[in-house]
Scaffold this motif. Structure first.
Motif, PDB file in Angstrom:
ATOM      1  N   GLY A   8       0.764  -1.227   0.000  1.00 60.85           N
ATOM      2  CA  GLY A   8       0.000   0.000   0.000  1.00 60.85           C
ATOM      3  C   GLY A   8       0.798   1.282   0.000  1.00 60.85           C
ATOM      4  N   GLY A   9       2.104   1.196   0.124  1.00 63.23           N
ATOM      5  CA  GLY A   9       2.915   2.393   0.097  1.00 63.23           C
ATOM      6  C   GLY A   9       2.954   2.997  -1.294  1.00 63.23           C
ATOM      7  N   GLY A  10       3.463   4.208  -1.370  1.00 58.71           N
ATOM      8  CA  GLY A  10       3.549   4.862  -2.661  1.00 58.71           C
ATOM      9  C   GLY A  10       3.743   6.352  -2.535  1.00 58.71           C
ATOM     10  N   TRP A  11       3.434   7.038  -3.612  1.00 63.22           N
ATOM     11  CA  TRP A  11       3.598   8.481  -3.696  1.00 63.22           C
ATOM     12  C   TRP A  11       2.241   9.161  -3.780  1.00 63.22           C
ATOM     13  CZ3 TRP A  11       1.829  11.947  -7.255  1.00 63.22           C
ATOM     14  CH2 TRP A  11       2.402  13.231  -7.233  1.00 63.22           C
ATOM     15  N   VAL A  12       2.091  10.236  -3.017  1.00 57.55           N
ATOM     16  CA  VAL A  12       0.881  11.041  -3.068  1.00 57.55           C
ATOM     17  C   VAL A  12       1.246  12.505  -2.910  1.00 57.55           C
ATOM     18  CG1 VAL A  12      -0.677   9.262  -2.182  1.00 57.55           C
ATOM     19  CG2 VAL A  12       0.497  10.798  -0.588  1.00 57.55           C
ATOM     20  N   GLN A  13       0.364  13.357  -3.359  1.00 55.35           N
ATOM     21  CA  GLN A  13       0.519  14.777  -3.121  1.00 55.35           C
ATOM     22  C   GLN A  13      -0.026  15.125  -1.741  1.00 55.35           C
ATOM     23  OE1 GLN A  13      -0.850  17.389  -6.246  1.00 55.35           O
ATOM     24  NE2 GLN A  13      -0.315  15.927  -7.842  1.00 55.35           N
ATOM     25  N   ALA A  14       0.488  16.194  -1.183  1.00 53.83           N
ATOM     26  CA  ALA A  14       0.006  16.651   0.115  1.00 53.83           C
ATOM     27  C   ALA A  14      -1.510  16.784   0.092  1.00 53.83           C
ATOM     28  CB  ALA A  14       0.659  17.976   0.484  1.00 53.83           C
TER      29      ALA A  14
END
Length: 115
Positions: A8-14
């Protein structure tokens, strides 16, 4: 021995959300505590959230109101719902199970929050 596998990890915007999952290789008769920790390079690993055998929970002040820890008792999985993510939440997140006198750790999940 119990192996913990995270996802479930990854990259997201604030301001975005992510949901981490941690699944054991086998069920345990009793898990005293299931928790999520995080660590950034140069810092010590810190407790983010924990859920105890009785279902009570505890959160770091920095995530209170934004993160929610939960569990599936049938599958012995633990989840971390992360909402309103901030750049300072960027870290490697590790799940941790305390079973009797032993502790088990997940492999770590990178969570990156960009401005």
């Amino acid at each position: 021995q119990v192996q913990l596998t995270e996802s479930g990890g990854g990259w997201v915007q604030a301001g975005g959300s992510l949901r981490l999952s941690c699944a054991p290789s086998r069920n345990a008769f009793r898990i005293d505590a299931m928790g999520w920790y995080r660590q950034v390079v140069g810092n010590e690993r810190e407790l983010v959230a924990v859920i105890y055998f009785d279902g009570s929970t505890k959160y770091a002040d920095s995530v209170t109101g934004r993160f929610t820890i939960s569990r599936n008792k049938l599958r012995d999985t633990v989840y971390l719902q992360m909402n309103n993510l901030r750049t300072e939440d960027t870290a490697v997140y590790y799940c941790n199970y305390k079973i009797r006198s032993s502790e088990f750790w997940g492999q770590g999940s990178q969570v990156t929050v960009s401005s």
